[in-house]
Design a protein around this motif. Structure first.
Motif, PDB file in Angstrom:
ATOM      1  N   ALA A  89       0.834  -1.209   0.000  1.00  0.00           N
ATOM      2  CA  ALA A  89       0.000   0.000   0.000  1.00  0.00           C
ATOM      3  C   ALA A  89       0.866   1.256   0.000  1.00  0.00           C
ATOM      4  N   HIS A  90       1.902   1.286   0.841  1.00  0.00           N
ATOM      5  CA  HIS A  90       2.780   2.454   0.896  1.00  0.00           C
ATOM      6  C   HIS A  90       3.534   2.635  -0.427  1.00  0.00           C
ATOM      7  N   LEU A  91       4.010   1.529  -1.001  1.00  0.00           N
ATOM      8  CA  LEU A  91       4.730   1.620  -2.268  1.00  0.00           C
ATOM      9  C   LEU A  91       3.803   2.074  -3.391  1.00  0.00           C
ATOM     10  N   GLY A  92       2.580   1.538  -3.403  1.00  0.00           N
ATOM     11  CA  GLY A  92       1.608   1.952  -4.412  1.00  0.00           C
ATOM     12  C   GLY A  92       1.298   3.440  -4.328  1.00  0.00           C
ATOM     13  N   GLU A  93       1.164   3.940  -3.101  1.00  0.00           N
ATOM     14  CA  GLU A  93       0.892   5.370  -2.939  1.00  0.00           C
ATOM     15  C   GLU A  93       2.086   6.204  -3.415  1.00  0.00           C
ATOM     16  N   ALA A  94       3.295   5.775  -3.060  1.00  0.00           N
ATOM     17  CA  ALA A  94       4.496   6.508  -3.487  1.00  0.00           C
ATOM     18  C   ALA A  94       4.620   6.518  -5.001  1.00  0.00           C
ATOM     19  N   LEU A  95       4.356   5.373  -5.637  1.00  0.00           N
ATOM     20  CA  LEU A  95       4.434   5.295  -7.096  1.00  0.00           C
ATOM     21  C   LEU A  95       3.348   6.155  -7.745  1.00  0.00           C
ATOM     22  N   GLY A  96       2.153   6.172  -7.154  1.00  0.00           N
ATOM     23  CA  GLY A  96       1.080   7.021  -7.675  1.00  0.00           C
ATOM     24  C   GLY A  96       1.468   8.493  -7.650  1.00  0.00           C
ATOM     25  N   ILE A  97       2.122   8.915  -6.576  1.00  0.00           N
ATOM     26  CA  ILE A  97       2.583  10.301  -6.484  1.00  0.00           C
ATOM     27  C   ILE A  97       3.665  10.557  -7.529  1.00  0.00           C
ATOM     28  N   ALA A  98       4.554   9.594  -7.718  1.00  0.00           N
ATOM     29  CA  ALA A  98       5.616   9.746  -8.721  1.00  0.00           C
ATOM     30  C   ALA A  98       5.037   9.926 -10.118  1.00  0.00           C
ATOM     31  N   VAL A  99       4.000   9.175 -10.424  1.00  0.00           N
ATOM     32  CA  VAL A  99       3.366   9.295 -11.744  1.00  0.00           C
ATOM     33  C   VAL A  99       2.744  10.686 -11.911  1.00  0.00           C
ATOM     34  N   ARG A 100       2.102  11.179 -10.845  1.00  0.00           N
ATOM     35  CA  ARG A 100       1.445  12.490 -10.927  1.00  0.00           C
ATOM     36  C   ARG A 100       2.431  13.653 -10.959  1.00  0.00           C
TER      37      ARG A 100
END
Length: 195
Positions: free
Chosen positions: A148-159
């Motif tokens: 979950a934490h990695l997914g959130e970090a990657l989502g922010i990176a994409v944005r």
């Protein structure tokens, strides 16, 4: 020239550049000089920046016993310090606590830092702290939380377009922890190639 805020800031800038070049002893010398100047002229922002330069230089040469107190000290300098810099102090403190394997303290710092970053909408500190939480989650065998934490970090990176190569490494560790060795090797190969 006499001590001044500009001199402290310039020394810190050079310390940062020297550290990135792998010239750690020179970096530490400039950061110590910057710290002395900043304290002499009452420049709290410069004091924090100098401590943040000293901290990773100490960690880079394996002096975690020195790095942890420096990181703590950076977050406690009195004065008018921008909140973004205080959040950066939390990032560095979490990092050196993880390196020193003080996982409980690192988790507490990360949790506080995450709350502050979320409140401020800080899209630089937030993914960095999320990535540190991934490491702490994996260390504690909390693979769902790590994902979950990695997914959130990657989502922010994409944005935001702010991408850290370490995300590939963390993906590899998560894959290994969840029994997917082929995917782990692929992630680590991509990480190695990117480096």
């Amino acid at each position: 020239r006499p001590p001044s805020p500009a001199l402290a800031d310039a020394l810190s800038g050079r310390a940062y550049a020297l550290r990135d070049l792998g010239r750690f002893s020179e970096s530490a010398a400039d950061a110590r000089h910057a710290l002395t100047v900043a304290r002499a002229v009452g420049h709290p922002f410069g004091e924090v920046v100098a401590l943040l330069d000293l901290d990773p230089a100490a960690a880079a040469v394996g002096d975690l016993g020195g790095a942890v107190p420096l990181a703590r000290q950076a977050g406690q300098v009195p004065g008018d310090i921008p909140a973004s810099i205080i959040r950066t102090c939390r990032v560095w403190l979490a990092e050196v606590l993880i390196q020193a394997q003080d996982f409980a303290a690192a988790e507490s710092v990360c949790a506080d830092g995450l709350a502050a970053a979320r409140d401020a909408g800080d899209m630089v500190s937030l993914p960095t702290l999320l990535a540190r939480m991934v490491l702490l989650d994996l260390q504690a065998d909390r693979t769902e939380a790590a994902a979950a934490h990695l997914g959130e970090a990657l989502g922010i990176a994409v944005r935001t377009g702010i991408w850290f190569a370490d995300y590939l490494d963390y993906c590899g560790h998560l894959c290994a922890a969840t029994g997917r060795p082929a995917e782990a090797v692929t992630m680590w190969a991509a990480y190695a190639a990117l480096l």
